[in-house]
Design an enzyme around this catalytic site. Sequence first.
Site, PDB file in Angstrom:
ATOM      1  N   ILE A   7      98.423  41.272  66.459  1.00 61.28           N
ATOM      2  CA  ILE A   7      98.521  42.687  66.825  1.00 61.28           C
ATOM      3  C   ILE A   7      98.261  43.560  65.601  1.00 61.28           C
ATOM      4  O   ILE A   7      97.538  44.558  65.678  1.00 61.28           O
ATOM      5  CB  ILE A   7      99.907  42.979  67.429  1.00 61.28           C
ATOM      6  CG1 ILE A   7     100.077  42.211  68.745  1.00 61.28           C
ATOM      7  CG2 ILE A   7     100.079  44.480  67.677  1.00 61.28           C
ATOM      8  CD1 ILE A   7     101.496  42.250  69.295  1.00 61.28           C
ATOM      9  N   VAL A  55     103.069  34.141  65.426  1.00 61.02           N
ATOM     10  CA  VAL A  55     101.633  34.413  65.312  1.00 61.02           C
ATOM     11  C   VAL A  55     101.297  35.765  65.941  1.00 61.02           C
ATOM     12  O   VAL A  55     100.438  36.495  65.441  1.00 61.02           O
ATOM     13  CB  VAL A  55     100.809  33.291  65.980  1.00 61.02           C
ATOM     14  CG1 VAL A  55      99.319  33.604  65.936  1.00 61.02           C
ATOM     15  CG2 VAL A  55     101.088  31.945  65.305  1.00 61.02           C
ATOM     16  N   CYS A  56     101.999  36.119  67.006  1.00 60.37           N
ATOM     17  CA  CYS A  56     101.676  37.327  67.783  1.00 60.37           C
ATOM     18  C   CYS A  56     101.650  38.612  66.939  1.00 60.37           C
ATOM     19  O   CYS A  56     100.689  39.384  67.030  1.00 60.37           O
ATOM     20  CB  CYS A  56     102.620  37.472  68.959  1.00 60.37           C
ATOM     21  SG  CYS A  56     102.430  36.145  70.182  1.00 60.37           S
ATOM     22  N   PRO A  57     102.665  38.884  66.099  1.00 59.19           N
ATOM     23  CA  PRO A  57     102.591  40.127  65.321  1.00 59.19           C
ATOM     24  C   PRO A  57     101.443  40.136  64.324  1.00 59.19           C
ATOM     25  O   PRO A  57     100.913  41.205  64.000  1.00 59.19           O
ATOM     26  CB  PRO A  57     103.950  40.196  64.617  1.00 59.19           C
ATOM     27  CG  PRO A  57     104.488  38.816  64.641  1.00 59.19           C
ATOM     28  CD  PRO A  57     103.961  38.195  65.902  1.00 59.19           C
TER      29      PRO A  57
END
Length: 207
Positions: free
Chosen positions: A57, A52-54
Amino acid sequence: MEQNGVLVLKPMPEFKMEAYDAASGHYTEVSSENYKGKWTVICFYPADFTFVCPTEIAAMNASMNEIHDRLGCEVLAVSTDTKFSHKRFVETEPLLKDLKLTIASDPTGEVSRKFGVLIEDLGIALRGRFLVNPDGIVMAQEVQAPPVGRSVKEFIRQIEAHQHAHKTGEVCPAGWRPGKKTLPVNTDVEALTGRVGDYITIEEIMS
């Protein structure tokens, strides 16, 4: 898991961290001093090389023309990974091509702990997003568990609303966007007390 409580209406915690500046491709250092006098968002995420993080960002990066250029809001991403991990993450993840953000490194968890988002037993941060005004006061915070990403569009709306309230002294009803009615409690507080529905309808609020 230890939490420091709600930071809204409190001064932004002070910090100093090593970081990776994706725009220049070089390591750098950032501190809370860099953001004094500016609208700023400090955005924590769990870890590099996750899933999920990328997406979060990349969504923030794709909106920098709105967040930074139009609204004048600085953006700092933070995780407990090292600056070396940040560099490799940016270089290998396709979603992060042309990234312009600076990603700070908090390997000891000290800064994440100050902001109340460190998951102590895992050594990673929750998804915590903090909007700070030019006076250094936290105006909004959003904290979520790792499985679900946050909405950049909603965050942009919040920046717009907080900037308007900060500038005018008016307050913004639910779902407010530029061009919609605000509530002029700075000038008409008595007329509005208990009679907000005479000034704005639910249809206007939900439109």
